[in-house]
Design an enzyme around this catalytic site. Structure first.
Site, short mmCIF file in Angstrom:
data_model
loop_
_atom_site.label_atom_id
_atom_site.label_comp_id
_atom_site.label_asym_id
_atom_site.label_seq_id
_atom_site.Cartn_x
_atom_site.Cartn_y
_atom_site.Cartn_z
N GLN A 153 39.87 7.71 -9.69
CA GLN A 153 41.28 7.82 -9.30
C GLN A 153 41.58 6.75 -8.26
OE1 GLN A 153 42.65 11.86 -8.55
NE2 GLN A 153 43.88 11.20 -6.82
N ARG A 156 46.63 10.03 9.47
CA ARG A 156 46.19 10.82 8.32
C ARG A 156 44.67 11.08 8.43
NH1 ARG A 156 50.24 10.69 4.22
NH2 ARG A 156 51.79 9.02 4.52
N HIS A 186 39.77 13.55 6.64
CA HIS A 186 39.62 14.26 5.38
C HIS A 186 38.21 14.09 4.82
CE1 HIS A 186 44.21 13.44 4.97
NE2 HIS A 186 43.97 14.54 5.66
N ASP A 226 47.18 18.60 8.47
CA ASP A 226 46.30 17.93 9.42
C ASP A 226 46.46 18.51 10.83
OD1 ASP A 226 45.27 16.34 7.45
OD2 ASP A 226 46.49 14.58 7.93
N HIS A 283 37.20 10.64 6.57
CA HIS A 283 38.04 9.44 6.58
C HIS A 283 39.39 9.75 7.22
CE1 HIS A 283 40.93 6.54 4.65
NE2 HIS A 283 40.07 5.73 5.22
N LYS A 327 34.94 6.74 -1.24
CA LYS A 327 36.21 6.02 -1.21
C LYS A 327 36.00 4.55 -0.89
CE LYS A 327 38.86 10.05 0.41
NZ LYS A 327 39.66 10.61 1.53
N GLU A 356 38.89 20.10 -0.93
CA GLU A 356 39.31 19.15 0.10
C GLU A 356 39.48 19.86 1.43
OE1 GLU A 356 39.68 15.90 -0.59
OE2 GLU A 356 39.29 16.16 -2.74
N ASN A 386 44.53 5.96 -5.34
CA ASN A 386 45.67 6.49 -4.61
C ASN A 386 46.37 5.38 -3.84
OD1 ASN A 386 44.83 9.08 -5.41
ND2 ASN A 386 43.59 9.33 -3.57
N ARG A 431 51.26 -21.65 -2.42
CA ARG A 431 51.83 -20.60 -3.28
C ARG A 431 51.63 -19.21 -2.70
NH1 ARG A 431 48.29 -21.35 -8.31
NH2 ARG A 431 46.80 -21.54 -6.59
N GLU A 441 39.19 -11.70 -4.19
CA GLU A 441 38.53 -10.66 -4.97
C GLU A 441 38.39 -9.44 -4.07
OE1 GLU A 441 34.99 -12.77 -6.04
OE2 GLU A 441 35.89 -13.52 -7.90
N TYR A 485 43.37 3.32 -2.04
CA TYR A 485 41.97 3.71 -1.98
C TYR A 485 41.52 4.26 -3.33
CZ TYR A 485 44.28 7.93 0.02
OH TYR A 485 45.12 8.97 0.31
#
Length: 207
Positions: free
Chosen positions: A45, A57, A60, A167, A117, A70, A141, A47, A21, A26, A130
């Protein structure tokens, strides 16, 4: 949960149950993370980032306190996920470690407050989810240029990476250090003791 070489960062490899299937796993277990990190993960939160091949990216990070821990997963495609120690005074300051996250092994990476990150999309399209311990706050930030030669991250680039304007304009590690932009290692430890009850980043090992 396996500790990475940078204190405060772990890799989680789930058991994937596959049959005709599809598959089930988990993706996050609060008890496992708490056992490894020595503290709970407070979710504020979630994202979702979708990137095409070659998008880069990061790097950060957020001011500590409160920072932003995160828990990162690639739910579709593949990325090279990178954790960078930006905490001044840390025994591993300036070190980075990379983990491939993809939709086959379904690994995840957890990084504590104060760590940087970044990731590079390796597939034609990569969807990254994340979970964050704090909501997005633009004033807190920051970023370090992901191609900073002092960091020397070994990105498997096939050409020029695709960066956001923010960036691309980010300072180098040396520039950020000179203006006092980087998190302080001791402050990160103090924040964990105050808000989580037990430090997770004292020696890079699970407690």
């Amino acid at each position: 949960m396996e500790p990475l070489s940078i204190g405060g960062a772990w890799q989680y490899t789930p058991r994937v149950h596959a049959d005709s299937r599809g598959a089930f796993l988990e993706a996050f277990r609060a008890a496992d993370l708490r056992r490894a990190a020595g503290h709970r993960f407070d979710l504020a939160q979630i994202n979702c980032s979708v990137s095409k091949r070659g998008v880069l990216r990061g790097v950060h990070f957020a001011d500590v306190p409160p920072g932003q821990a995160k828990y990162v997963m690639c739910v579709s495609g593949a990325i090279l996920d990178v954790v960078v120690d930006l905490r001044t005074g840390s025994p591993t300051f300036g070190r980075w470690e990379a983990v491939r996250l993809d939709d086959t092994d379904r690994r995840a990476v957890y990084l504590a407050e104060g760590l940087g990150h970044a990731f590079l999309a390796l597939s034609d399209q990569a969807a990254v989810m994340y979970a964050c311990s704090q909501p997005y706050a633009p004033g807190r930030e920051h970023g370090i240029h992901p191609l900073d030669p002092d960091l020397g991250i070994d990105w498997p680039l096939e050409g020029e990476p695709l960066l956001s304007d923010k960036d691309a304009a980010a300072p180098s590690l040396a520039e950020a250090l000179a203006v006092g932009l980087l998190p302080d290692y001791a402050a990160c430890l103090d924040y964990e003791r105050t808000h989580h009850g037990s430090p997770s980043i004292s020696d890079g090992q699970a407690v």
